[in-house]
Scaffold this motif. Sequence first.
Motif, PDB file in Angstrom:
ATOM      1  N   SER A  26       1.078   9.992 -19.145  1.00  9.86           N
ATOM      2  CA  SER A  26       1.009   9.712 -17.719  1.00  9.86           C
ATOM      3  C   SER A  26       1.443   8.269 -17.464  1.00  9.86           C
ATOM      4  O   SER A  26       1.623   7.485 -18.395  1.00  9.86           O
ATOM      5  N   VAL A  27       1.581   7.939 -16.197  1.00 10.39           N
ATOM      6  CA  VAL A  27       1.927   6.572 -15.807  1.00 10.39           C
ATOM      7  C   VAL A  27       1.077   6.205 -14.597  1.00 10.39           C
ATOM      8  O   VAL A  27       0.796   7.047 -13.736  1.00 10.39           O
ATOM      9  N   SER A  28       0.650   4.967 -14.548  1.00  5.99           N
ATOM     10  CA  SER A  28      -0.130   4.478 -13.415  1.00  5.99           C
ATOM     11  C   SER A  28       0.344   3.076 -13.071  1.00  5.99           C
ATOM     12  O   SER A  28       1.008   2.411 -13.873  1.00  5.99           O
ATOM     13  N   ALA A  29       0.002   2.618 -11.877  1.00  3.95           N
ATOM     14  CA  ALA A  29       0.443   1.298 -11.431  1.00  3.95           C
ATOM     15  C   ALA A  29      -0.547   0.740 -10.426  1.00  3.95           C
ATOM     16  O   ALA A  29      -1.333   1.466  -9.819  1.00  3.95           O
ATOM     17  N   GLY A  30      -0.509  -0.563 -10.259  1.00  3.76           N
ATOM     18  CA  GLY A  30      -1.390  -1.214  -9.304  1.00  3.76           C
ATOM     19  C   GLY A  30      -1.116  -2.701  -9.242  1.00  3.76           C
ATOM     20  O   GLY A  30      -0.147  -3.198  -9.823  1.00  3.76           O
ATOM     21  N   ASN A  31      -1.984  -3.413  -8.540  1.00  5.63           N
ATOM     22  CA  ASN A  31      -1.858  -4.860  -8.401  1.00  5.63           C
ATOM     23  C   ASN A  31      -2.939  -5.560  -9.220  1.00  5.63           C
ATOM     24  O   ASN A  31      -4.082  -5.103  -9.295  1.00  5.63           O
ATOM     25  N   ARG A  32      -2.582  -6.663  -9.830  1.00  2.86           N
ATOM     26  CA  ARG A  32      -3.532  -7.426 -10.630  1.00  2.86           C
ATOM     27  C   ARG A  32      -4.403  -8.280  -9.708  1.00  2.86           C
ATOM     28  O   ARG A  32      -3.943  -8.728  -8.647  1.00  2.86           O
ATOM     29  N   PRO A  33      -5.663  -8.510 -10.096  1.00  3.00           N
ATOM     30  CA  PRO A  33      -6.553  -9.323  -9.258  1.00  3.00           C
ATOM     31  C   PRO A  33      -5.994 -10.710  -8.964  1.00  3.00           C
ATOM     32  O   PRO A  33      -6.155 -11.238  -7.858  1.00  3.00           O
ATOM     33  N   GLN A  57      12.277   3.923  -2.272  1.00  2.00           N
ATOM     34  CA  GLN A  57      12.842   2.597  -2.512  1.00  2.00           C
ATOM     35  C   GLN A  57      11.924   1.463  -2.093  1.00  2.00           C
ATOM     36  O   GLN A  57      12.343   0.311  -2.025  1.00  2.00           O
ATOM     37  N   GLY A  58      10.696   1.750  -1.810  1.00  2.00           N
ATOM     38  CA  GLY A  58       9.758   0.680  -1.498  1.00  2.00           C
ATOM     39  C   GLY A  58       9.606   0.433  -0.019  1.00  2.00           C
ATOM     40  O   GLY A  58      10.352   0.940   0.828  1.00  2.00           O
ATOM     41  N   ASP A  59       8.605  -0.347   0.289  1.00  2.00           N
ATOM     42  CA  ASP A  59       8.295  -0.698   1.668  1.00  2.00           C
ATOM     43  C   ASP A  59       9.515  -1.341   2.331  1.00  2.00           C
ATOM     44  O   ASP A  59      10.144  -2.234   1.775  1.00  2.00           O
ATOM     45  N   ALA A  60       9.818  -0.875   3.545  1.00  2.00           N
ATOM     46  CA  ALA A  60      10.998  -1.394   4.252  1.00  2.00           C
ATOM     47  C   ALA A  60      10.900  -2.896   4.505  1.00  2.00           C
ATOM     48  O   ALA A  60      11.913  -3.591   4.604  1.00  2.00           O
ATOM     49  N   GLU A  77       0.837  -1.213   0.000  1.00  4.29           N
ATOM     50  CA  GLU A  77       0.000   0.000   0.000  1.00  4.29           C
ATOM     51  C   GLU A  77       0.863   1.252   0.000  1.00  4.29           C
ATOM     52  O   GLU A  77       0.558   2.230  -0.685  1.00  4.29           O
ATOM     53  N   ALA A  78       1.947   1.235   0.771  1.00  4.36           N
ATOM     54  CA  ALA A  78       2.833   2.406   0.817  1.00  4.36           C
ATOM     55  C   ALA A  78       3.466   2.665  -0.539  1.00  4.36           C
ATOM     56  O   ALA A  78       3.680   3.811  -0.937  1.00  4.36           O
ATOM     57  N   ASP A  79       3.767   1.592  -1.270  1.00  6.90           N
ATOM     58  CA  ASP A  79       4.364   1.741  -2.597  1.00  6.90           C
ATOM     59  C   ASP A  79       3.421   2.491  -3.538  1.00  6.90           C
ATOM     60  O   ASP A  79       3.838   3.371  -4.285  1.00  6.90           O
ATOM     61  N   LEU A  80       2.148   2.125  -3.501  1.00 12.16           N
ATOM     62  CA  LEU A  80       1.181   2.738  -4.415  1.00 12.16           C
ATOM     63  C   LEU A  80       1.027   4.232  -4.159  1.00 12.16           C
ATOM     64  O   LEU A  80       0.677   4.985  -5.057  1.00 12.16           O
ATOM     65  N   LEU A  81       1.301   4.657  -2.937  1.00  9.28           N
ATOM     66  CA  LEU A  81       1.170   6.079  -2.596  1.00  9.28           C
ATOM     67  C   LEU A  81       2.409   6.884  -2.976  1.00  9.28           C
ATOM     68  O   LEU A  81       2.311   8.069  -3.295  1.00  9.28           O
ATOM     69  N   HIS A  82       3.584   6.249  -2.938  1.00  7.79           N
ATOM     70  CA  HIS A  82       4.827   7.007  -3.074  1.00  7.79           C
ATOM     71  C   HIS A  82       5.777   6.498  -4.155  1.00  7.79           C
ATOM     72  O   HIS A  82       6.870   7.037  -4.308  1.00  7.79           O
ATOM     73  N   MET A  83       5.385   5.485  -4.904  1.00  3.47           N
ATOM     74  CA  MET A  83       6.334   4.802  -5.784  1.00  3.47           C
ATOM     75  C   MET A  83       6.934   5.680  -6.871  1.00  3.47           C
ATOM     76  O   MET A  83       8.020   5.394  -7.373  1.00  3.47           O
ATOM     77  N   PHE A  84       6.253   6.755  -7.278  1.00  2.00           N
ATOM     78  CA  PHE A  84       6.777   7.605  -8.345  1.00  2.00           C
ATOM     79  C   PHE A  84       7.551   8.806  -7.804  1.00  2.00           C
ATOM     80  O   PHE A  84       7.949   9.691  -8.564  1.00  2.00           O
TER      81      PHE A  84
END
Length: 337
Positions: free
Chosen positions: A316-323, A287-290, A275-282
């Motif tokens: 633009s760029v977007s990201a997420g998790n696949r079902p 560097q990702g969740d510790a 979840e933290a990655d999706l908020l700050h990854m760009f």
Amino acid sequence: MSLSNKNIENFPEVFRVGFVILFVLGNMAAPFVFILLFTLLFARRIGKRLVPPIVQLINGAGRIQRNELDFTLSVTGGSKELVQLTEAFEEMRSSLHQSLSAQWKMEQERRDMVAAIAHDLRTPLTIIQGHVDNLLENKAKQAERLDSYLLTIRKNTDRAVRLLDDMDIVSEIDQPDFSLSVRSLDVVVFCREKAEEYRTICSAKSLHFQAEIQVADGCDGWFRADGLRLEQMLDNVISNSIRLTPEGGKIEWRVEIGPESVVLEVSDTGPGFAEADLLHMFEKFYQGDASRSIHKGHAGLGLYIVKTLAEKHGGSVSAGNRPGGGAYVQIRISAQT
């Protein structure tokens, strides 16, 4: 003021002359005394109106000289010209504040980037140094492990070069005068060549790679874009998927080419994003969740580069998790003129 001849004759000659002189001088001085009094009263009144804004301007100039720009000049009165001067001074302060804030932010980001790269370079360089020392100290004993040592050295050398490349790209694209080198690009040919390159890399890591290229009806596959920057975006996204996808996993690359836009989506069967990655990854240096520190070894610049270059292309760029598990990153760019 008037004086009769009879009254004057009652005085001695000297007094009469002196009185006449005083009388004449008094009449002559009266207007000047009135003007002087009026001037003093007017100056005092005007001073009360002019002094506050002038003092405010002087104080403001002193604060600007000390690089203290987080304040506001308000127009408190005075002449029309003084009001205009105060407004112009405030506009100058505001513009200077924005300019210096951007400059200070850029300088801080440069320091952060140098610190991050220096920190992340230490690990691969330490590994390389350790393996080289072992080879030099135990030439005969380590002959059977030579290939393994050289492979580790090569891997960490590539890692160090990648970090330096990212720093170089960020320094370039963050420049105010940065611009794309746009040309007509055969996206179909470009993607097929890159797909072969990625397939070879994935095969060496026991990963299955699949590419799908779709061209919209009426579109010949040609597109105006910066091919080098497009390659840099893709390399960053694919390398992330390769790094995060476990052995035996799968990476899929889907390309949709239209007359006005191109969509490139990369998905994998890795652990997905926290979840933290999706908020700050760009964000730069993220560097990702510790808790996923096993996947460290990068300066957190890759996805920032992707985002910046996509926006430079009007996209633009977007990201997420696949079902079904795993992550995806989608890049959309617009045709450049």
